[in-house]
Design a protein around this motif. Structure first.
Motif, mmCIF file in Angstrom:
data_model
loop_
_atom_site.group_PDB
_atom_site.id
_atom_site.type_symbol
_atom_site.label_atom_id
_atom_site.label_comp_id
_atom_site.label_asym_id
_atom_site.label_seq_id
_atom_site.Cartn_x
_atom_site.Cartn_y
_atom_site.Cartn_z
ATOM 1 N N ALA A 1 -34.106 -17.410 -7.504
ATOM 2 C CA ALA A 1 -34.833 -17.023 -8.449
ATOM 3 C C ALA A 1 -34.108 -16.413 -9.798
ATOM 4 C CB ALA A 1 -35.121 -15.710 -7.937
ATOM 5 N N LEU A 2 -32.493 -15.822 -9.946
ATOM 6 C CA LEU A 2 -31.964 -15.711 -10.987
ATOM 7 C C LEU A 2 -31.357 -16.439 -11.830
ATOM 8 C CD1 LEU A 2 -29.242 -13.539 -9.541
ATOM 9 C CD2 LEU A 2 -30.297 -12.491 -11.119
ATOM 10 N N ALA A 3 -31.224 -17.549 -11.102
ATOM 11 C CA ALA A 3 -31.196 -19.079 -12.174
ATOM 12 C C ALA A 3 -32.624 -19.389 -13.152
ATOM 13 C CB ALA A 3 -30.751 -20.254 -11.122
ATOM 14 N N ALA A 4 -33.703 -19.276 -12.249
ATOM 15 C CA ALA A 4 -34.989 -19.923 -12.833
ATOM 16 C C ALA A 4 -34.875 -18.437 -14.174
ATOM 17 C CB ALA A 4 -36.474 -19.785 -12.212
ATOM 18 N N VAL A 5 -34.678 -17.639 -13.871
ATOM 19 C CA VAL A 5 -34.944 -16.841 -15.410
ATOM 20 C C VAL A 5 -33.649 -16.401 -16.063
ATOM 21 C CG1 VAL A 5 -36.872 -15.167 -13.786
ATOM 22 C CG2 VAL A 5 -34.134 -14.604 -14.349
ATOM 23 N N GLY A 6 -32.559 -17.231 -15.722
ATOM 24 C CA GLY A 6 -31.701 -17.339 -17.006
ATOM 25 C C GLY A 6 -30.606 -16.101 -16.952
ATOM 26 N N MET A 7 -30.820 -15.782 -15.138
ATOM 27 C CA MET A 7 -30.277 -14.167 -15.631
ATOM 28 C C MET A 7 -28.539 -14.444 -14.321
ATOM 29 S SD MET A 7 -30.650 -11.980 -17.788
ATOM 30 C CE MET A 7 -29.922 -10.133 -17.194
ATOM 31 N N ALA A 8 -28.080 -15.537 -13.964
ATOM 32 C CA ALA A 8 -27.665 -16.084 -12.356
ATOM 33 C C ALA A 8 -25.458 -15.243 -13.223
ATOM 34 C CB ALA A 8 -26.812 -17.826 -12.872
ATOM 35 N N GLU A 9 -25.586 -14.950 -14.305
ATOM 36 C CA GLU A 9 -24.204 -14.485 -15.010
ATOM 37 C C GLU A 9 -24.048 -12.571 -14.745
ATOM 38 O OE1 GLU A 9 -23.153 -14.627 -18.851
ATOM 39 O OE2 GLU A 9 -24.758 -16.784 -18.678
ATOM 40 N N HIS A 10 -25.716 -12.371 -14.170
ATOM 41 C CA HIS A 10 -25.403 -11.257 -14.668
ATOM 42 C C HIS A 10 -25.781 -10.468 -13.119
ATOM 43 C CE1 HIS A 10 -25.313 -11.065 -19.164
ATOM 44 N NE2 HIS A 10 -26.645 -11.840 -18.923
ATOM 45 N N ALA A 11 -25.599 -10.592 -12.461
ATOM 46 C CA ALA A 11 -26.110 -11.439 -10.855
ATOM 47 C C ALA A 11 -25.408 -9.511 -10.563
ATOM 48 C CB ALA A 11 -25.758 -11.460 -9.966
ATOM 49 N N ASP A 12 -23.729 -8.999 -10.600
ATOM 50 C CA ASP A 12 -22.569 -8.347 -10.047
ATOM 51 C C ASP A 12 -23.407 -7.103 -11.656
ATOM 52 O OD1 ASP A 12 -22.602 -9.147 -7.791
ATOM 53 O OD2 ASP A 12 -21.500 -10.062 -9.181
ATOM 54 N N ARG B 1 -33.845 -7.378 -18.957
ATOM 55 C CA ARG B 1 -34.178 -6.620 -17.340
ATOM 56 C C ARG B 1 -35.845 -7.062 -17.234
ATOM 57 N NH1 ARG B 1 -33.071 -1.250 -16.345
ATOM 58 N NH2 ARG B 1 -35.718 -0.043 -16.827
ATOM 59 N N ARG B 2 -36.374 -7.782 -18.214
ATOM 60 C CA ARG B 2 -37.362 -7.780 -18.401
ATOM 61 C C ARG B 2 -37.549 -9.409 -17.313
ATOM 62 N NH1 ARG B 2 -42.163 -7.188 -21.196
ATOM 63 N NH2 ARG B 2 -41.055 -4.999 -21.543
ATOM 64 N N ARG B 3 -36.532 -10.238 -17.592
ATOM 65 C CA ARG B 3 -36.405 -10.684 -16.814
ATOM 66 C C ARG B 3 -35.872 -10.987 -14.894
ATOM 67 N NH1 ARG B 3 -32.259 -14.734 -19.272
ATOM 68 N NH2 ARG B 3 -32.294 -13.079 -21.582
ATOM 69 N N PRO C 1 -46.037 -8.313 -20.687
ATOM 70 C CA PRO C 1 -44.905 -9.125 -20.133
ATOM 71 C C PRO C 1 -43.965 -9.291 -21.697
ATOM 72 C CG PRO C 1 -46.382 -11.082 -20.723
ATOM 73 C CD PRO C 1 -47.740 -9.989 -20.272
ATOM 74 N N SER C 2 -44.599 -9.106 -22.951
ATOM 75 C CA SER C 2 -44.411 -9.332 -23.965
ATOM 76 C C SER C 2 -44.040 -7.494 -24.513
ATOM 77 C CB SER C 2 -44.849 -10.556 -24.910
ATOM 78 O OG SER C 2 -46.373 -9.511 -25.342
ATOM 79 N N LEU D 1 -38.351 -14.683 -22.863
ATOM 80 C CA LEU D 1 -39.356 -14.740 -21.497
ATOM 81 C C LEU D 1 -40.467 -15.906 -21.708
ATOM 82 C CD1 LEU D 1 -40.111 -13.445 -19.629
ATOM 83 C CD2 LEU D 1 -41.141 -12.009 -21.193
ATOM 84 N N ALA D 2 -40.924 -15.997 -23.331
ATOM 85 C CA ALA D 2 -42.022 -17.212 -23.116
ATOM 86 C C ALA D 2 -41.129 -18.085 -22.560
ATOM 87 C CB ALA D 2 -42.381 -17.729 -24.175
ATOM 88 N N GLU D 3 -40.555 -19.411 -23.219
ATOM 89 C CA GLU D 3 -39.136 -20.573 -22.422
ATOM 90 C C GLU D 3 -38.699 -20.486 -20.627
ATOM 91 O OE1 GLU D 3 -35.485 -20.714 -24.538
ATOM 92 O OE2 GLU D 3 -36.840 -20.833 -26.482
ATOM 93 N N VAL D 4 -39.052 -19.021 -20.034
ATOM 94 C CA VAL D 4 -38.629 -19.707 -18.908
ATOM 95 C C VAL D 4 -39.790 -18.880 -18.269
ATOM 96 C CG1 VAL D 4 -38.169 -17.546 -17.067
ATOM 97 C CG2 VAL D 4 -36.359 -17.944 -18.988
ATOM 98 N N LEU D 5 -41.061 -18.236 -18.967
ATOM 99 C CA LEU D 5 -42.395 -18.487 -18.095
ATOM 100 C C LEU D 5 -42.827 -19.946 -17.784
ATOM 101 C CD1 LEU D 5 -44.214 -15.362 -19.431
ATOM 102 C CD2 LEU D 5 -43.668 -15.678 -16.815
ATOM 103 N N LEU D 6 -42.506 -20.764 -18.946
ATOM 104 C CA LEU D 6 -43.826 -22.301 -19.345
ATOM 105 C C LEU D 6 -42.722 -22.949 -18.146
ATOM 106 C CD1 LEU D 6 -43.876 -22.542 -23.297
ATOM 107 C CD2 LEU D 6 -45.616 -22.392 -21.537
ATOM 108 N N GLY D 7 -40.765 -22.913 -17.515
ATOM 109 C CA GLY D 7 -40.405 -23.844 -16.885
ATOM 110 C C GLY D 7 -40.869 -23.126 -15.714
ATOM 111 N N LEU D 8 -41.900 -22.230 -15.533
ATOM 112 C CA LEU D 8 -41.538 -22.336 -13.627
ATOM 113 C C LEU D 8 -42.967 -22.749 -12.817
ATOM 114 C CD1 LEU D 8 -41.938 -17.845 -13.965
ATOM 115 C CD2 LEU D 8 -40.214 -19.625 -13.440
#
Length: 258
Positions: A137-148, A159-161, A180-181, A192-199
Motif C-alpha cells: 500500500a505504501l509503495a502504491a502511493v509512493g510513501m514507502a520511505e516515510h513508513a517510520d 498525508r493525503r497519500r 481528493p484535491s 496524487l493524480a498520478e497515483v490514482l491513475l496508476g491504481l
C-alpha cells in the motif's frame, strides 16, 4: 474488440456483478430533511466515475450509504453483489474504502506504518501477510520511505497519500474519494493524480474540482437536489455550459476543454 465475459470451469459464460449498484435510493434525515429522492447509479468493475454537484446536492449523503453509515429509507445498495445491510457491514466496509477530505479523520497512530496497518489488522491480518499488505500500500502511493515517520510531520499532499494507503491496505473493491484535491498545492495535486491513475481500481470520486474530474474520470454523474440530473462522458458534461450553470457549477476562468 470487446472484452469476453468470464467463464466458469464448464465454459459457461458468467457475468460479474457491478462493482457498485444503487437503485431507487431515498433518504431523509431525522429532522425530516429529504436529502435523496431516488438515486440510481451503476458502476462497473474498473470504472472511474466522478460525482459532481453543488453544496447540499446530496453527494455526501449518497457516499455514506455505500458503507452502511446511513440506512436507506427506500431503495437498495450493493457492492460487488453484496447487499449493504446490517448483517454484511463488516465485509461491506472492507469492500468500500472511503478516503475522507481531511486526513486527520484517518491518521491517528504514532507512525505512518502503524496507521496503514490498523485497518487490515482490524480485519484479521497478522504477521508477514500484514507486513506485505502495508508495504504494498505504501509503495502504491509512493510513501514507502516515510513508513517510520509521524504523519503529523508530513506535508498535506503526503498525508493525503498516506490516508489513501490506509484504505488500499484493506484491498477494497471500490475506492471512494471525497474531494481528493481540496487544499492541495499544484505539485501535490499532480502527484496524487498520478497515483490514482496508476491504481487500476474501481473509483468513485466526489469533487467540486471539474478539471480534476476530467483528468481522472472518463464518466461523471451530476447530482443535484437529491437526484441524478446527468450521467455521461465527463468531457461532454463539462462542455454543456447551460447544464453547469443550471446546477451552480463552472469551470475555472480560462480553462479550455480542447
Amino acid at each position: 474488440m470487446g472484452v469476453m465475459p468470464e467463464t466458469a470451469a464448464d465454459d459457461t459464460p458468467t457475468t460479474r456483478p457491478p462493482a457498485l449498484l444503487v437503485e431507487g435510493l431515498a433518504y431523509a434525515y431525522p429532522d425530516g430533511h429529504q436529502a435523496l429522492f431516488g438515486i440510481d447509479l451503476r458502476v462497473e468493475p474498473g470504472e472511474r466515475v466522478a460525482v459532481l454537484g453543488p453544496n447540499g446536492a446530496g453527494k455526501t449523503t449518497l457516499v455514506l450509504h455505500l458503507n452502511g453509515v446511513h440506512t436507506p429509507g427506500a431503495g437498495r445498495v450493493a457492492v460487488a453483489g453484496l447487499p449493504v445491510a446490517k448483517a454484511n457491514l463488516r465485509e461491506v466496509r472492507r469492500r468500500v474504502g472511503i478516503v475522507f477530505q481531511d486526513p486527520d479523520d484517518q491518521l491517528f497512530m504514532p507512525t505512518v506504518r502503524e496507521d496503514v496497518a490498523f485497518g487490515p489488522a482490524n480485519f484479521g491480518l497478522r504477521g508477514a501477510e500484514l507486513d506485505a499488505r502495508v508495504a504494498a500500500a505504501l509503495a502504491a502511493v509512493g510513501m514507502a520511505e516515510h513508513a517510520d515517520r509521524s504523519p503529523m510531520h508530513l506535508s498535506g499532499g503526503q498525508r493525503r497519500r498516506v490516508a489513501l494507503a490506509t484504505v488500499l491496505a484493506c484491498d477494497p473493491e471500490v475506492l471512494v474519494l471525497d474531494e481528493p484535491s481540496a487544499n492541495l498545492e499544484p505539485v501535490a495535486r499532480r502527484e496524487l493524480a498520478e497515483v490514482l491513475l496508476g491504481l487500476g481500481r474501481t473509483t468513485l470520486m466526489v469533487t467540486h474540482d471539474l478539471p480534476y474530474a476530467l483528468q481522472l474520470c472518463p464518466r461523471s454523474v451530476l447530482v443535484d437536489e437529491g437526484v441524478v440530473v446527468a450521467d455521461g462522458p465527463t468531457r461532454e458534461l463539462l462542455a454543456d455550459t447551460a447544464l453547469l450553470a443550471a446546477h451552480r457549477l463552472e469551470l475555472p476562468f480560462g480553462f479550455r476543454l480542447d
